[in-house]
Design a protein around this motif. Sequence first.
Motif, PDB file in Angstrom:
ATOM      1  N   GLU A 294      -6.284  13.480 -80.308  1.00 53.05           N
ATOM      2  CA  GLU A 294      -5.252  14.012 -79.437  1.00 53.05           C
ATOM      3  C   GLU A 294      -5.915  14.916 -78.408  1.00 53.05           C
ATOM      4  O   GLU A 294      -7.096  15.253 -78.534  1.00 53.05           O
ATOM      5  N   ALA A 370       5.106  10.747 -67.231  1.00 47.40           N
ATOM      6  CA  ALA A 370       5.338  11.851 -68.163  1.00 47.40           C
ATOM      7  C   ALA A 370       6.467  11.523 -69.139  1.00 47.40           C
ATOM      8  O   ALA A 370       6.404  11.882 -70.318  1.00 47.40           O
ATOM      9  N   GLU A 373       5.028   8.726 -71.711  1.00 46.67           N
ATOM     10  CA  GLU A 373       3.903   9.028 -72.595  1.00 46.67           C
ATOM     11  C   GLU A 373       3.853  10.523 -72.938  1.00 46.67           C
ATOM     12  O   GLU A 373       3.135  11.295 -72.306  1.00 46.67           O
ATOM     13  N   PRO A 374       4.607  10.942 -73.942  1.00 47.24           N
ATOM     14  CA  PRO A 374       4.640  12.359 -74.324  1.00 47.24           C
ATOM     15  C   PRO A 374       3.289  12.898 -74.795  1.00 47.24           C
ATOM     16  O   PRO A 374       3.072  14.108 -74.781  1.00 47.24           O
ATOM     17  N   THR A 375       2.363  12.014 -75.205  1.00 48.06           N
ATOM     18  CA  THR A 375       1.036  12.480 -75.632  1.00 48.06           C
ATOM     19  C   THR A 375       0.256  13.099 -74.480  1.00 48.06           C
ATOM     20  O   THR A 375      -0.751  13.783 -74.702  1.00 48.06           O
ATOM     21  N   LYS A 377       1.348  15.442 -72.617  1.00 46.11           N
ATOM     22  CA  LYS A 377       1.846  16.791 -72.346  1.00 46.11           C
ATOM     23  C   LYS A 377       0.734  17.832 -72.182  1.00 46.11           C
ATOM     24  O   LYS A 377       0.770  18.633 -71.236  1.00 46.11           O
ATOM     25  N   PRO A 378      -0.283  17.887 -73.084  1.00 48.26           N
ATOM     26  CA  PRO A 378      -1.335  18.896 -72.889  1.00 48.26           C
ATOM     27  C   PRO A 378      -2.058  18.744 -71.556  1.00 48.26           C
ATOM     28  O   PRO A 378      -2.450  19.745 -70.942  1.00 48.26           O
ATOM     29  N   ILE A 380      -0.740  17.403 -68.771  1.00 45.39           N
ATOM     30  CA  ILE A 380       0.191  17.835 -67.724  1.00 45.39           C
ATOM     31  C   ILE A 380       0.270  19.362 -67.687  1.00 45.39           C
ATOM     32  O   ILE A 380       0.295  19.977 -66.611  1.00 45.39           O
ATOM     33  N   ASP A 381       0.264  19.988 -68.878  1.00 43.03           N
ATOM     34  CA  ASP A 381       0.249  21.454 -68.942  1.00 43.03           C
ATOM     35  C   ASP A 381      -1.018  22.010 -68.316  1.00 43.03           C
ATOM     36  O   ASP A 381      -0.992  23.037 -67.621  1.00 43.03           O
ATOM     37  N   LYS A 384      -0.712  22.176 -64.659  1.00 44.77           N
ATOM     38  CA  LYS A 384       0.077  23.316 -64.184  1.00 44.77           C
ATOM     39  C   LYS A 384      -0.711  24.619 -64.247  1.00 44.77           C
ATOM     40  O   LYS A 384      -0.437  25.559 -63.496  1.00 44.77           O
TER      41      LYS A 384
END
Length: 446
Positions: A294, A370, A373-375, A377-378, A380-381, A384
């Motif tokens: 992950e 986004a 594919e929720p995996t 998220k890190p 995409i974070d 930001k």
Amino acid sequence: MKRRTLIGSAVVVALAALSLQGCAVVNGSGDDPNTLRVMMGADTTYPKERKQWQQDTAAAFKRTTGADIQWETYSSAQEELTAIQTSVISGQGPDVYAIGTTFTPTAYATGAFVEMGEKQWDAVGGKDRFDPASLGISGPSASKQIGIPLASRPFVMAVNKDLLAQAGITEMPTTWDQLTEDAKATTGDGHYGMAIAYADGFDPWKFVWGMAQNAGNTIVDGQKAEIDTKAVQDAYRTYFDWVTKDGVVDKAGIGWNNAQALAQFADGKAAFFPMTTTTAINSFKNTKVDGKYEFALLPTVPPGATERPADGIDAASILSGDNFVVADYGKKQDLSFQFVKQTTSKQAQLEYYRLFGQLPTNAAAAAELAAQEPTLKPIIDAGKLSKPTAFTGAWSDIQLSLVDVVVQSIPSLKSGEVTDDQLRKRLQAAQKDAQSTLNRQKNGGL
């Protein structure tokens, strides 16, 4: 490499002066008006996919414009810088460059690339088609931009869940010291705590930049270099100690590039693969880590600290990716903008992600991805929490100076130790070179 860095500094200033005087514009691109010249970084990770993408892109471009594409490549940061310098000096060269975001300030400083106004943004499909965060290093301000976002590559860690579970690690490290301790706990039985590529031409400086930012050091503060400092020394010391003192990195990694470190992680031989991006996803398919890894944010608390200091910067990644820049010395700007519009459309950007794992800068494509594919998220974070490198024409040389400290230290790493005295002298030399570049850039009026 140090010698080439110094030469690069002098040439950037000369180029800046030429562009200000209007001397850089000679004979346009100097080649076939029906052939668009596009320069991009060589893709050593996905060469077959890159070749196919280029063929498909050129075919679609031919159908819509009647023009051909001539692809050109650079394979290192030094080649990237040299290509920009040569084109600006001669007034001839590629019509479109895809450059790393950290090289955009250098390209801007030359004055040789089209500044994007309302007309230019409309020609590529509108400024609002791009994710606002991806425009963070397109120029020195929102009204002065040359960079058109192609791809976003926030940096994160890939983590082998099985190796962490075996070591009893249940939470991701949030400090660089915790990462080191977790790496120690996962080293042994043929496994290493981290996969690191010390000989890579792009990776090393990013570790140092991130740790320094977390400590409140931005490497460049206005017109002042901040390399010969405790924060930067601590960053290099942490980075070097992983393979010497801590023993959490395979010694073979001293000579590796990023693809070799990625291969070690994909083979299930490393617990953490720091400083990677979504581009690694395709490489993990059908390997020993497929379904067992992950992504996680890189630490944001500097070495030697348990919490970020008051002036520390919550920089999870550099603002990373690729920008298109369009040469203003050529006569094919209409074709150039049509090419950019084609490759930054929603569908084209989703396909680019499918092939290379690079996040879309097209806002609609990014939103769709986004949701699917929720995996991610890190990652995409991390996007930001990304921070841009200093927007100065001197940055490319400063970046090379940071890498040069590692290049000069390779023999010492192989012998088992980079002493404090050796590191101090190299940082002093890098500080001197960086400050000299900043001074010349300032005197050039840019």
